[in-house]
Design a protein around this motif. Structure first.
Motif: not given
Length: 303
Positions: A101-102, A105, A109, A121, A125, A255, A258
């Motif tokens: 997610t980072s 992501g 995003i 996001a 995260d 997310e 991902m």
């Protein structure tokens, strides 16, 4: 765009370094420990004091917790049904249950939803993926890496897990609306940026394409769960059942779609949970996810 290019360069660099005879054989283990003891805590100390929570953010915050619970139920059930080894089940739960997610992501995003989407996001995260990794993730890693789970040892591992300690410190500062002095924030930010290159090089160092590997079926199952089943679940839950809509909901579902989390792979590898499979999940999952993310973005736009 540069973040995505960095991901592929670091993966390929790790694969290339496998061919250098003078490069230490087990160097990926050292790199993994650096990420766990330095990079991840620095990220937590930089981001968590700055998070602003609201009731609207409950939906994205819940994504990582629900995703990990789904992964546990899914692979635990399959493991019992087909008598899989504990290490295999633990690997699949960890790597399929946590999303990137980072590192992947954030740039995706921001490109699709702008600065507002990126802020959502970051909350997802740090209060979701990161916290799940440092609590449920370390619990599962500890349970499945041992023949007999030791409750006191597991609790001790969670409490003393460096990223979790950093999360507690950052969370305390957030509650009291405080932050580190600007100089320290800059230091933490720069240390935190080492997560992506170091973690991906460590993955690349372990990544080997073996045509006759016994892991291909499990790789396919794990990626199908993460890239299709998980986002489909949240699409049905958030949009079709709960009737939610808007940018925050779309960011939450994207997310959820991902690729597997790099640091989840590192956690699995450091606990001896099928390191080759966990590396394959990252090495193949990240490139494939760009195609599946395009599919889910299209689904959200026509909904």
């Amino acid at each position: 765009m540069e973040n995505i290019i960095l991901i592929f360069i670091c993966l390929l660099l790790g694969v290339f370094l496998q061919q250098i005879k003078d490069f230490p054989v087990n160097s990926h283990k050292t790199l993994n420990q650096f990420v766990i003891y330095v990079s991840l805590p620095a990220l937590a100390l930089y981001y968590i004091p700055k998070i602003e929570l609201s009731s609207q953010l409950l939906y994205p915050m819940a994504v990582a917790w629900i995703c990990f619970s789904l992964s546990f139920a899914f692979f635990w059930s399959l493991g019992r049904a087909f008598d899989w080894s504990k290490k295999l089940v633990g690997c699949l739960i960890l790597v399929s249950g946590l999303g990137n997610t980072s590192f992947v992501g954030f740039p995706v995003i921001e490109a699709l939803y702008g600065r507002e989407g990126l802020e959502t996001a970051i909350v997802l995260d740090q209060t979701g993926s990161f916290l799940v990794l440092t609590t449920l993730g370390i619990i599962v890693a500890s349970m499945y890496s041992r023949d007999t789970p030791n409750t006191s040892l597991i609790v001790r591992k969670v409490v003393l897990f460096p990223p979790f300690i950093a999360f507690v410190i950052g969370g305390t500062l957030n509650v009291f609306q405080m932050d580190f002095i600007e100089t320290m924030q800059t230091v933490f930010q720069k240390l935190g940026t080492t997560v992506t290159p170091i973690a991906l090089i460590a993955v690349g160092l372990q990544l080997k394409v073996e045509r006759h590997s016994k892991h291909w079926n499990f790789l396919t199952l794990g990626l199908f769960f993460k890239l299709f089943i998980v986002p489909a679940f949240f699409y049905v839950l958030y949009i079709l059942i709960l009737g939610q809509s808007g940018k925050i909901i779309e960011v939450a579902i994207m997310e959820a779609a991902m690729a597997p989390m790099i640091t989840a792979s590192i956690l699995a590898s450091s606990h001896g949970l099928k390191p080759k499979l966990s590396s394959m999940m990252i090495g193949f999952g990240i490139p494939l996810s760009f195609l599946t993310l395009a599919f889910w973005y299209w689904i959200l736009q026509i909904s």
